[in-house]
Design a protein around this motif. Structure first.
Motif, PDB file in Angstrom:
ATOM      1  N   ALA A 237       0.833  -1.203   0.000  1.00 27.52           N
ATOM      2  CA  ALA A 237       0.000   0.000   0.000  1.00 27.52           C
ATOM      3  C   ALA A 237       0.872   1.258   0.000  1.00 27.52           C
ATOM      4  N   ALA A 238       1.961   1.216   0.744  1.00 29.47           N
ATOM      5  CA  ALA A 238       2.876   2.356   0.784  1.00 29.47           C
ATOM      6  C   ALA A 238       3.529   2.582  -0.578  1.00 29.47           C
ATOM      7  N   LEU A 239       3.817   1.495  -1.312  1.00 27.84           N
ATOM      8  CA  LEU A 239       4.401   1.644  -2.652  1.00 27.84           C
ATOM      9  C   LEU A 239       3.449   2.350  -3.605  1.00 27.84           C
TER      10      LEU A 239
ATOM     11  N   LEU B 220      14.581   4.846   8.413  1.00 23.45           N
ATOM     12  CA  LEU B 220      14.255   5.933   7.502  1.00 23.45           C
ATOM     13  C   LEU B 220      15.373   6.161   6.488  1.00 23.45           C
ATOM     14  N   VAL B 221      16.614   6.061   6.909  1.00 26.82           N
ATOM     15  CA  VAL B 221      17.732   6.317   5.985  1.00 26.82           C
ATOM     16  C   VAL B 221      17.720   5.324   4.823  1.00 26.82           C
TER      17      VAL B 221
ATOM     18  N   VAL C 280       7.870   9.051   2.509  1.00 26.85           N
ATOM     19  CA  VAL C 280       6.424   8.780   2.576  1.00 26.85           C
ATOM     20  C   VAL C 280       6.196   7.273   2.748  1.00 26.85           C
ATOM     21  N   PHE C 281       6.942   6.466   1.979  1.00 35.65           N
ATOM     22  CA  PHE C 281       6.840   5.009   2.104  1.00 35.65           C
ATOM     23  C   PHE C 281       7.132   4.574   3.535  1.00 35.65           C
TER      24      PHE C 281
ATOM     25  N   ILE D  97       4.385   5.424   6.043  1.00 36.33           N
ATOM     26  CA  ILE D  97       3.193   4.596   5.888  1.00 36.33           C
ATOM     27  C   ILE D  97       3.475   3.153   6.313  1.00 36.33           C
ATOM     28  N   ALA D  98       4.585   2.587   5.838  1.00 35.34           N
ATOM     29  CA  ALA D  98       4.871   1.168   6.072  1.00 35.34           C
ATOM     30  C   ALA D  98       5.398   0.887   7.469  1.00 35.34           C
ATOM     31  N   VAL D  99       6.211   1.782   8.005  1.00 39.07           N
ATOM     32  CA  VAL D  99       6.914   1.495   9.253  1.00 39.07           C
ATOM     33  C   VAL D  99       6.620   2.512  10.340  1.00 39.07           C
ATOM     34  N   GLY D 100       6.390   3.734   9.980  1.00 39.56           N
ATOM     35  CA  GLY D 100       6.292   4.810  10.961  1.00 39.56           C
ATOM     36  C   GLY D 100       5.268   4.580  12.044  1.00 39.56           C
TER      37      GLY D 100
END
Length: 163
Positions: free
Chosen positions: A19-21, A76-77, A142-143, A146-149
Motif C-alpha cells: 500500500a505504501a508503494l 528511515l535512511v 512517505v513510504f 506509511i509502512a513502518v512509521g
C-alpha cells in the motif's frame, strides 16, 4: 547479512508495504508537477508524472520490497536511499542513450551536438537524475512513514501490536 536479532515489532506487514508503494509516489509527483506547472497544464503534467512514477515504483519497488524486507532493518535512511534509487535508476538508464542526430542547448550552451552529448549536456543530465533522486527520497520517506512509521510509534507507546 540478515538481521534476525531485531524485534518482530520493528518489521512491517507486506500488505502495508505494498500500500505504501502505491501511495508514496503521489507527493513527489505533485512537487514535480507544481515545479513544471509554470509552463501550463499542471493537472495533465501531474497525471503523466504520476503514471511514470507509479510504474517505476511498482516495477522496481516490489522486488526491492520482497528482497530487502527481511534483510535490512526498517530505518528511515534506508527508505530514503532506496526510494531515491527506485526513482532515479530508470532516468539514469534513459540518459545513457544518445540523442540521434539532434542538437540541443541549455541557456545558449550546447548540450547535444550532432547527436553527441557534450560534457555540459552530461552534467545537465546527471543534475536532472540527482533531482529525481531527491524526489524519490521524498517518496521513500512517505513510504517509510506509511509502512513502518506507525508501527514504530506503537512500539514507543508500549503497545506490541501493529494495527
Amino acid at each position: 547479512m540478515t538481521y534476525r536479532a531485531w524485534n518482530i515489532e520493528e518489521r512491517f506487514s507486506l500488505r502495508r508495504g505494498l500500500a505504501a508503494l502505491v501511495v508514496a509516489p503521489i507527493l513527489p509527483s505533485m512537487i514535480l508537477a507544481l515545479a513544471l506547472g509554470a509552463y501550463g497544464m499542471p493537472t495533465e503534467i501531474f497525471v503523466a508524472i504520476l503514471m511514470v512514477a507509479e510504474i517505476c515504483a511498482l516495477t522496481l519497488g516490489i522486488p526491492a520490497l520482497l528482497v530487502l524486507r527481511n534483510k535490512v532493518q526498517p530505518r528511515l535512511v534506508w527508505a530514503l536511499i532506496y526510494g531515491g534509487f527506485v526513482a532515479a535508476f530508470p532516468w539514469f538508464v534513459i540518459s545513457l542513450f544518445p540523442a540521434d542526430g539532434l542538437d540541443a542547448w541549455t541557456n545558449g550552451i550546447p548540450t547535444v551536438v550532432d547527436g553527441q552529448l557534450t560534457w555540459f549536456g552530461f552534467q545537465m543530465r546527471m543534475l536532472f537524475v540527482a533531482g529525481i533522486f531527491a524526489l524519490g527520497a521524498v517518496g521513500g520517506a512517505v513510504f517509510w512513514f506509511i509502512a513502518v512509521g506507525r508501527a514504530r510509534l506503537l512500539i514507543v507507546k508500549g503497545k506490541l501490536r501493529d494495527d
